[in-house]
Design a protein around this motif. Structure first.
Motif, PDB file in Angstrom:
ATOM      1  N   THR A  93       0.827  -1.213   0.000  1.00 40.11           N
ATOM      2  CA  THR A  93       0.000   0.000   0.000  1.00 40.11           C
ATOM      3  C   THR A  93       0.861   1.263   0.000  1.00 40.11           C
ATOM      4  N   ASP A  94       1.879   1.272   0.857  1.00 38.16           N
ATOM      5  CA  ASP A  94       2.808   2.406   0.911  1.00 38.16           C
ATOM      6  C   ASP A  94       3.934   2.147  -0.098  1.00 38.16           C
ATOM      7  N   PRO A  95       3.997   2.940  -1.167  1.00 36.87           N
ATOM      8  CA  PRO A  95       5.002   2.699  -2.222  1.00 36.87           C
ATOM      9  C   PRO A  95       6.434   2.656  -1.691  1.00 36.87           C
ATOM     10  N   LYS A  96       6.676   3.354  -0.582  1.00 34.70           N
ATOM     11  CA  LYS A  96       8.035   3.338  -0.016  1.00 34.70           C
ATOM     12  C   LYS A  96       8.394   1.955   0.524  1.00 34.70           C
ATOM     13  N   LYS A  97       7.371   1.176   0.852  1.00 35.85           N
ATOM     14  CA  LYS A  97       7.590  -0.177   1.378  1.00 35.85           C
ATOM     15  C   LYS A  97       7.385  -1.247   0.305  1.00 35.85           C
ATOM     16  N   ALA A  98       7.026  -0.821  -0.894  1.00 36.84           N
ATOM     17  CA  ALA A  98       6.713  -1.782  -1.960  1.00 36.84           C
ATOM     18  C   ALA A  98       7.994  -2.358  -2.559  1.00 36.84           C
ATOM     19  N   ARG A 104       3.384  -0.074  -7.711  1.00 39.75           N
ATOM     20  CA  ARG A 104       3.454   1.045  -6.760  1.00 39.75           C
ATOM     21  C   ARG A 104       4.890   1.515  -6.539  1.00 39.75           C
ATOM     22  N   THR A 110       3.552   8.266  -2.841  1.00 37.41           N
ATOM     23  CA  THR A 110       2.976   8.364  -1.488  1.00 37.41           C
ATOM     24  C   THR A 110       1.821   7.382  -1.307  1.00 37.41           C
ATOM     25  N   VAL A 111       1.539   7.075  -0.030  1.00 32.64           N
ATOM     26  CA  VAL A 111       0.486   6.111   0.293  1.00 32.64           C
ATOM     27  C   VAL A 111      -0.891   6.625  -0.142  1.00 32.64           C
ATOM     28  N   ASP A 112      -1.084   7.947  -0.137  1.00 30.78           N
ATOM     29  CA  ASP A 112      -2.424   8.439  -0.491  1.00 30.78           C
ATOM     30  C   ASP A 112      -2.690   8.474  -1.996  1.00 30.78           C
ATOM     31  N   ASN A 114      -1.558   6.008  -4.798  1.00 27.64           N
ATOM     32  CA  ASN A 114      -0.732   4.825  -5.058  1.00 27.64           C
ATOM     33  C   ASN A 114      -1.139   4.035  -6.303  1.00 27.64           C
TER      34      ASN A 114
END
Ligand code: DAT
Ligand code: MG
Length: 143
Positions: A93-98, A104, A110-112, A114
């Motif tokens: 969901t959070d692209p930084k964690k994808a 993503r 950003t998560v909002d 995506n």
């Protein structure tokens, strides 16, 4: 594993970034078939209804505002393990964690915003497909 159907949405940011073809290409390369598709500009009521499970969350209003900020493409994907396969193609969901190489990770910041939505369970896939498509609008791909 079984042949499943899942609901996918290319969100307004994905349409605005002109990456509809790129996203479809990833579905097709993964062996998922598009068996129904439409472009539409969601009303506030449609977006609120679709994301009703999140209505108590602090980000709900921003999520709805974002989802109605431009047109979306909604599609039904069919294939082996389609629900999880699509989630794997999307990434976290959070692209930084994808994971690198997911939609993503590659296209969202950003998560909002995506880029894509995908059903998260067989039960929700059924509900979400029926939210946008009648049975008549879903095609058989036998060729
Ligand atoms: P997903 O879209 O990966 O299924 P979800 O169902 O938990 O994620 O949330 C639906 C959408 O709501 C998500 O794609 C973006 C938004 N969202 C989720 N968590 C958020 C957060 N902490 N801040 C802002 N938006 C968020
Ligand atoms: Mg979800």
């Amino acid at each position: 594993m079984a042949i499943e159907r899942t609901l996918s949405i290319i969100k307004p940011d994905g349409v605005a970034k002109n990456i509809i073809g790129e996203v479809y290409s990833r579905f097709e390369k993964a062996g998922l078939k598009i068996i129904a598709a439409k472009m539409l500009h969601l009303t506030r009521e449609q977006a609120e209804g679709f994301y009703a499970v999140h209505k108590e969350r602090p980000f709900f209003k921003d999520l709805v505002d974002f989802m109605i900020s431009g047109p979306v493409i909604v599609q039904v994907l069919e294939g082996e393990n389609a629900i999880q396969q699509n989630r794997d193609l999307m990434g976290a969901t959070d692209p930084k964690k994808a994971t690198a190489g997911t939609i993503r990770a590659d296209f969202a910041q950003t998560v909002d915003e995506n880029v894509v939505h995908g059903s998260d369970s067989a039960e929700n896939a059924k509900i979400e497909i029926a939210y946008f498509f009648t049975e008549n609008e879903i095609c058989k791909r036998t060729r």
